[in-house]
Design an enzyme around this catalytic site. Structure first.
Site, PDB file in Angstrom:
ATOM      1  N   GLU A 243     -19.203  -4.706 -11.979  1.00  0.00           N
ATOM      2  CA  GLU A 243     -19.116  -6.095 -12.189  1.00  0.00           C
ATOM      3  C   GLU A 243     -17.686  -6.128 -11.734  1.00  0.00           C
ATOM      4  O   GLU A 243     -16.736  -5.661 -12.427  1.00  0.00           O
ATOM      5  CB  GLU A 243     -19.315  -6.353 -13.653  1.00  0.00           C
ATOM      6  CG  GLU A 243     -19.232  -8.004 -13.860  1.00  0.00           C
ATOM      7  CD  GLU A 243     -17.837  -8.543 -13.889  1.00  0.00           C
ATOM      8  OE1 GLU A 243     -17.212  -8.775 -13.009  1.00  0.00           O
ATOM      9  OE2 GLU A 243     -17.509  -9.074 -15.374  1.00  0.00           O
ATOM     10  N   CYS A 277     -13.332 -12.672 -15.834  1.00  0.00           N
ATOM     11  CA  CYS A 277     -13.840 -12.386 -14.500  1.00  0.00           C
ATOM     12  C   CYS A 277     -14.481 -13.768 -14.072  1.00  0.00           C
ATOM     13  O   CYS A 277     -14.217 -13.957 -12.934  1.00  0.00           O
ATOM     14  CB  CYS A 277     -14.936 -11.215 -14.607  1.00  0.00           C
ATOM     15  SG  CYS A 277     -15.740 -11.245 -16.237  1.00  0.00           S
TER      16      CYS A 277
HETATM   17  P1  NDP Z   1      -8.932  -1.747 -12.043  1.00  0.00           P
HETATM   18  O1  NDP Z   1     -10.135  -1.881 -11.699  1.00  0.00           O
HETATM   19  O2  NDP Z   1      -8.019  -0.579 -11.405  1.00  0.00           O
HETATM   20  O3  NDP Z   1      -9.061  -1.234 -13.855  1.00  0.00           O
HETATM   21  C1  NDP Z   1     -10.473  -1.504 -14.305  1.00  0.00           C
HETATM   22  C2  NDP Z   1     -10.786   0.052 -15.179  1.00  0.00           C
HETATM   23  O4  NDP Z   1     -11.046   0.789 -14.182  1.00  0.00           O
HETATM   24  C3  NDP Z   1      -9.692   0.586 -16.006  1.00  0.00           C
HETATM   25  O5  NDP Z   1     -10.092   1.321 -16.979  1.00  0.00           O
HETATM   26  C4  NDP Z   1      -9.090   1.568 -15.085  1.00  0.00           C
HETATM   27  O6  NDP Z   1      -8.279   2.520 -15.838  1.00  0.00           O
HETATM   28  C5  NDP Z   1     -10.211   2.192 -14.289  1.00  0.00           C
HETATM   29  N1  NDP Z   1      -9.915   2.804 -13.166  1.00  0.00           N
HETATM   30  C6  NDP Z   1      -8.743   2.723 -12.141  1.00  0.00           C
HETATM   31  N2  NDP Z   1      -8.913   3.459 -11.243  1.00  0.00           N
HETATM   32  C7  NDP Z   1     -10.274   4.305 -11.159  1.00  0.00           C
HETATM   33  C8  NDP Z   1     -10.976   5.232 -10.652  1.00  0.00           C
HETATM   34  N3  NDP Z   1     -10.380   5.694  -9.273  1.00  0.00           N
HETATM   35  N4  NDP Z   1     -11.997   5.609 -10.859  1.00  0.00           N
HETATM   36  C9  NDP Z   1     -12.390   5.313 -12.028  1.00  0.00           C
HETATM   37  N5  NDP Z   1     -11.989   4.230 -12.924  1.00  0.00           N
HETATM   38  C10 NDP Z   1     -10.750   3.596 -12.456  1.00  0.00           C
HETATM   39  O7  NDP Z   1      -8.099  -3.035 -12.130  1.00  0.00           O
HETATM   40  P2  NDP Z   1      -6.449  -3.099 -12.413  1.00  0.00           P
HETATM   41  O8  NDP Z   1      -6.185  -2.841 -13.779  1.00  0.00           O
HETATM   42  O9  NDP Z   1      -5.729  -2.592 -11.439  1.00  0.00           O
HETATM   43  O10 NDP Z   1      -6.337  -4.793 -12.152  1.00  0.00           O
HETATM   44  C11 NDP Z   1      -6.337  -5.251 -10.916  1.00  0.00           C
HETATM   45  C12 NDP Z   1      -7.068  -6.731 -10.419  1.00  0.00           C
HETATM   46  O11 NDP Z   1      -8.478  -6.528 -10.914  1.00  0.00           O
HETATM   47  C13 NDP Z   1      -6.580  -7.611 -11.413  1.00  0.00           C
HETATM   48  O12 NDP Z   1      -5.657  -8.283 -10.956  1.00  0.00           O
HETATM   49  C14 NDP Z   1      -7.817  -8.498 -11.411  1.00  0.00           C
HETATM   50  O13 NDP Z   1      -7.814  -9.361 -10.496  1.00  0.00           O
HETATM   51  C15 NDP Z   1      -9.213  -7.462 -11.384  1.00  0.00           C
HETATM   52  N6  NDP Z   1      -9.725  -7.460 -12.686  1.00  0.00           N
HETATM   53  C16 NDP Z   1     -10.736  -7.649 -13.105  1.00  0.00           C
HETATM   54  C17 NDP Z   1     -11.498  -7.632 -14.190  1.00  0.00           C
HETATM   55  C18 NDP Z   1     -12.829  -7.833 -14.573  1.00  0.00           C
HETATM   56  O14 NDP Z   1     -13.266  -8.401 -15.581  1.00  0.00           O
HETATM   57  N7  NDP Z   1     -13.778  -8.256 -13.655  1.00  0.00           N
HETATM   58  C19 NDP Z   1     -10.759  -6.627 -15.083  1.00  0.00           C
HETATM   59  C20 NDP Z   1      -9.690  -6.161 -14.777  1.00  0.00           C
HETATM   60  C21 NDP Z   1      -9.320  -6.493 -13.294  1.00  0.00           C
HETATM   61  P3  NDP Z   1      -6.578   2.162 -15.785  1.00  0.00           P
HETATM   62  O15 NDP Z   1      -6.442   0.862 -16.587  1.00  0.00           O
HETATM   63  O16 NDP Z   1      -6.339   3.381 -17.074  1.00  0.00           O
HETATM   64  O17 NDP Z   1      -6.035   2.419 -14.554  1.00  0.00           O
END
Ligand code: NDP
Length: 469
Positions: A243, A277
């Site tokens: 998602e 989202c």
């Molecule tokens: P991420 O996609 O990086 O974070 C989501 C999750 O993925 C977190 O638990 C993160 O860990 C984890 N993660 C990061 N890198 C990896 C990897 N290589 N392998 C497995 N898991 C990983 O989003 P961001 O926090 O960087 O946010 C960036 C943008 O993403 C936001 O500005 C927004 O636009 C979007 N976003 C969308 C969401 C939604 O609900 N669809 C939710 C959050 C963000 P950690 O946080 O510890 O780095």
């Protein structure tokens, strides 16, 4: 200072390293969360692997009862967990905030506990009978984001557990505390090893998702991280439910009464300060209605109190982290520099990652605020002259999680809704998800669906028994 712990095999574990977590509204320290190593991930996955066989053999009825007990634990601890979410994530206790998030956690646990995936006779004639059965996949890696840290974790872990999988959950490094506490509490009613956590940043997420003993990955987050997870899964061939957020368009049909929809539009866009989202992230308004819509939205925005979410009267909190705060500020500055009409509302506290509620008028397709997911309290409003143009604009991006149509006439709205490319198209509402209704993205917003019977199927593998008569 309080130290929070992971739960592995039903026990609270110690970690060698920790990070301090801060309240985004006040800057106050909330305590220490573990920072795990690759070894810790191996231990947690092994715990889940060891527990999975026995958990899969528990009768379906008993698993349903245990999941119902989880719902009860969530209900009993709602106020405690809501307080942690508000302090850690920022969304207020009140309104569609952290208490609302806890209600959703309870609802999205109760519903799977009431559902059954029965064997399905998919074909039968005089010569054969083919029956499709659903089995657990094994160990599920759940990667949760920071915007709705508990609710989205529940979406991932409860269907998985319900169907006989075990789980290793990694919360976001920005919001680990409430999640670790929720998992500690849930473990009171789960057999050891069924639900485990690891904590740390994206590197720990990468170790978890590429682990050879992972059989399914549930991920909610950004598109770029989603792509990395697809690559990581080449190590274990785990199927993925992805998602990846969206850039949802809302189209207001010509002549729609603005005052009647302004409250719904406002919360459709500004829920959780826009960090959702499936929020309205682009609003398309007919040129004849533009002034009325801007006035009606301004009337709502000017009455919504912003501030520390622990204060009951506040309805909008801060952005969760500096990255998000700076991203939204940059996109609004870009829109201003490109001639948009930036209208800001609310008394914004001087500390914390607070931003005003911002309507960005005279926005145009192609501008960064329109084309990039802002994930914050800044809504671009774009004029259109024909519905065909508005529909084409809504469909022109690769993001396709949600969309909405707002209209006086439901019949006309449905015609436009059927032309919009998105996983869900809402009419006269936006983001109105339900635990029985499948939810997921089209195009670059991901694949696989969550919720309801389809969501349960996504955490199972199918096996057919084909009998010659
Ligand atoms: P991420 O996609 O990086 O974070 C989501 C999750 O993925 C977190 O638990 C993160 O860990 C984890 N993660 C990061 N890198 C990896 C990897 N290589 N392998 C497995 N898991 C990983 O989003 P961001 O926090 O960087 O946010 C960036 C943008 O993403 C936001 O500005 C927004 O636009 C979007 N976003 C969308 C969401 C939604 O609900 N669809 C939710 C959050 C963000 P950690 O946080 O510890 O780095």
């Amino acid at each position: 200072m309080q130290t929070y712990h992971n739960t592995v095999s039903g026990k609270q574990t110690e970690a060698a390293d920790h990070q301090e977590i801060f309240n985004p509204a006040t800057g106050d320290s909330l305590g220490l969360a573990p920072l795990n190593s690759q070894h810790d991930v191996n231990v947690a996955v092994e715990a889940a692997r060891m527990a999975q066989g026995a958990w899969a053999r528990v009768s379906d009825q008993e698993r349903r009862e245990i999941v119902a007990n989880v719902a009860q634990v969530l209900e009993e601890n709602s106020e405690y967990l809501a307080g942690l979410v508000t302090q850690e994530q920022g969304k207020p206790l009140s309104g569609p905030g952290s208490r609302f998030e806890m209600q959703a956690c309870v609802g999205w646990t109760k519903v799977p506990s009431s559902l059954e995936l029965l064997p399905e006779t998919v074909y039968e004639d005089d010569t054969r009978k083919d029956v499709l059965y659903r089995y657990p996949l094994g160990v599920v890696a759940a990667i949760a984001p920071w915007n709705w840290p508990l609710m989205i974790a529940i979406w991932q872990i409860i269907p998985a557990i319900r169907m006989g999988n075990t789980v290793v959950l990694k919360p976001s490094e920005y919001t680990p505390i409430a999640t670790l506490e929720m998992v500690r509490l849930i473990n009171q009613v789960l057999p050891p090893g069924v639900l485990n956590t690891v904590s740390g940043d994206g590197r720990i997420g990468a170790v978890l998702t590429s682990h050879p003993d992972i059989n399914k990955i549930m991920f909610t987050g950004s598109e770029s991280t989603g792509r990395r997870i697809i690559e990581a899964s080449s190590q274990n061939l785990a199927p993925i439910t992805l998602e990846l957020g969206g850039n949802d368009a809302a189209i207001i049909m010509p002549g729609t009464e603005a005052a009647a929809i302004s409250e719904g539009l406002f919360w459709g866009a500004f829920l959780n300060a826009g960090q959702t989202c499936a929020c309205i992230k682009r609003l398309y308004v007919h040129e004849n209605d533009y002034d009325a819509v801007v006035t009606a939205l301004s009337d709502v925005a000017s009455q919504v109190p912003i501030g520390d979410g622990m204060v009951e009267s506040n309805l909008i909190g801060p952005l969760q982290n500096a990255m998000q705060y700076n991203k939204v500020k940059e996109l609004v500055a870009d829109a201003r520099a490109n001639g948009c009409d930036v209208m800001e509302f609310g008394d914004v506290p001087s500390t914390g990652y607070f931003l005003p509620l911002t309507l960005v008028g005279n926005a145009r397709d192609g501008q960064r605020l329109v084309d990039e997911e802002q994930f914050g309290p800044a809504l671009p409003i774009i004029r259109y002259s024909s519905l065909d143009d508005a529909t084409a604009s809504a469909n022109r991006l690769s993001d396709a999680l949600g969309a909405s149509v707002w209209a006086n006439s439901l019949e006309q709205a449905e015609t436009i809704a059927s032309k919009l490319e998105a996983g869900t198209v809402w009419v006269n509402q936006h983001g109105a998800i339900h635990p029985m209704v499948p939810f997921g993205g089209n195009k670059a917003s991901g694949y696989g669906v969550e919720f309801g019977m389809e969501g349960l199927k996504g955490v199972t593998q199918s096996r057919v028994i084909s009998i010659k008569k």
